[in-house]
Design a protein around this motif. Sequence first.
Motif, short mmCIF file in Angstrom:
data_model
loop_
_atom_site.label_atom_id
_atom_site.label_comp_id
_atom_site.label_asym_id
_atom_site.label_seq_id
_atom_site.Cartn_x
_atom_site.Cartn_y
_atom_site.Cartn_z
N LEU A 113 53.67 36.60 41.09
CA LEU A 113 53.50 35.68 42.24
C LEU A 113 54.86 35.09 42.62
N ASP A 114 55.64 34.68 41.60
CA ASP A 114 56.94 34.08 41.88
C ASP A 114 57.86 35.05 42.61
N ARG A 115 57.61 36.38 42.37
CA ARG A 115 58.46 37.39 43.03
C ARG A 115 57.79 37.96 44.27
N ASP A 116 56.72 37.35 44.71
CA ASP A 116 55.97 37.80 45.89
C ASP A 116 55.43 39.22 45.76
N GLN A 117 55.10 39.62 44.54
CA GLN A 117 54.48 40.95 44.33
C GLN A 117 52.97 40.73 44.19
N LEU A 118 52.33 40.57 45.34
CA LEU A 118 50.95 40.07 45.33
C LEU A 118 49.93 41.05 44.78
N ASP A 119 50.09 42.34 45.14
CA ASP A 119 49.09 43.31 44.65
C ASP A 119 49.19 43.46 43.13
N GLU A 120 50.42 43.42 42.60
CA GLU A 120 50.58 43.50 41.13
C GLU A 120 49.94 42.28 40.47
N ALA A 121 50.16 41.11 41.07
CA ALA A 121 49.56 39.88 40.52
C ALA A 121 48.04 40.01 40.53
N ALA A 122 47.48 40.51 41.64
CA ALA A 122 46.02 40.64 41.76
C ALA A 122 45.49 41.64 40.72
N ARG A 123 46.28 42.71 40.48
CA ARG A 123 45.85 43.72 39.50
C ARG A 123 45.74 43.10 38.10
N LEU A 124 46.74 42.30 37.73
CA LEU A 124 46.72 41.72 36.38
C LEU A 124 45.71 40.58 36.27
N LEU A 125 45.48 39.89 37.38
CA LEU A 125 44.40 38.89 37.38
C LEU A 125 43.07 39.57 37.13
N HIS A 126 42.91 40.73 37.77
CA HIS A 126 41.66 41.48 37.60
C HIS A 126 41.53 41.94 36.15
N ARG A 127 42.66 42.35 35.55
CA ARG A 127 42.59 42.74 34.13
C ARG A 127 42.18 41.54 33.26
N SER A 128 42.73 40.36 33.55
CA SER A 128 42.39 39.16 32.77
C SER A 128 40.90 38.85 32.90
N THR A 129 40.40 39.03 34.12
CA THR A 129 38.97 38.82 34.36
C THR A 129 38.15 39.78 33.50
N THR A 130 38.58 41.04 33.47
CA THR A 130 37.84 42.05 32.70
C THR A 130 37.87 41.71 31.21
N VAL A 131 39.01 41.20 30.76
CA VAL A 131 39.15 40.80 29.35
C VAL A 131 38.15 39.67 29.04
N LEU A 132 38.12 38.66 29.91
CA LEU A 132 37.21 37.52 29.67
C LEU A 132 35.75 37.96 29.69
N ARG A 133 35.45 38.88 30.63
CA ARG A 133 34.07 39.34 30.75
C ARG A 133 33.66 40.11 29.49
N THR A 134 34.58 40.94 29.01
CA THR A 134 34.31 41.72 27.80
C THR A 134 34.13 40.79 26.61
N ALA A 135 35.01 39.79 26.51
CA ALA A 135 34.92 38.85 25.39
C ALA A 135 33.57 38.12 25.45
N THR A 136 33.18 37.71 26.64
CA THR A 136 31.92 36.97 26.79
C THR A 136 30.74 37.79 26.28
N SER A 137 30.80 39.11 26.49
CA SER A 137 29.67 39.93 26.06
C SER A 137 29.52 39.93 24.53
N ALA A 138 30.60 39.54 23.82
CA ALA A 138 30.51 39.48 22.35
C ALA A 138 29.58 38.34 21.90
N LEU A 139 29.26 37.42 22.83
CA LEU A 139 28.33 36.34 22.45
C LEU A 139 26.94 36.92 22.15
#
Length: 267
Positions: free
Chosen positions: A60-86
Amino acid sequence: MEAPVQPLTYGRYLRVPELLSLQARLSEAHDELQFIVVHQVFELWFKLALFELETARQHLDRDQLDEAARLLHRSTTVLRTATSALDVLETMRPWDFLEFRSRLKPASGFQSRQFRELEFLSGLKDPRYLRNFESDPEDWAALQRRLQEPSLWDAFVGVLQRRGLPADDEPRLLEALIRVLRESGSELNRLCEALVEYDETLALWRYRHLLMVERVIGARPGTGAEDVHRAFQDSRDYFTGVSYLRDTLSKRCFPLLWEARTFVERD
Ligand code: HEM
């Protein structure tokens, strides 16, 4: 003569023996191993999410928005996967947990430093949580750093400002966001969707954890009750366990992005 170089193996690369030596049970209770494994797996997912979110902030600081969105999406996937461990924890019945629960006191997930780092980095900076880390200088310093550094939201607002969108106060920021939400297909619009998706997934983690906790311990006080009371300087009996957790359900990292949706019109 030099010792022959050992070829790399799966176990040495991933430090499997070390990893498998870390599940130290405090009781003979059958369910304690799954309890420890699920928590440790969560901490590993938190570690990865923090790493990806930090890099997303750099993009984001370097204005690389699509890359930022891609890694945000990965973080979301990580959280979702972790949640399923409940689901695994929910195979533990209340009476199974009671076999070893008293041994855990006063430890609680409430003390997870990485979870607080995740909240602070995402913009949920509540310094009251620091009170419970005063006895550990390393945790304290890490959380202080997270409180002081720019959050993901700060980095996002920086992007808007560099694009000439008026973002100096909340009403103008809201107006700018409504405009961005109307430009479907733009990279800024994709970024907003990735931020909302991440925020929603964190909220779903909270709700899923709350339901699991209620199913396992009902309205009993949490093992971390003392810490909850210390953090909020509120020692009323009800303010622990599921009633504390219910209070956290309305937390949003990016509330303006949610508010903006109310004002979006059809093209
Ligand atoms: C049977 C399993 C579990 C029970 C009964 C349980 C119970 C609780 C309770 C009662 C609280 C509120 C603080 C307190 O009163 O102690 C809490 C907070 C928390 N727990 Fe759990 N928990 C369980 C599993 C997990 C797992 C697997 C994680 C994953 C890391 C986790 C992470 C957290 C976090 C991060 C908080 C703080 C939430 C916040 O402040 O918003 N818990 N837990």
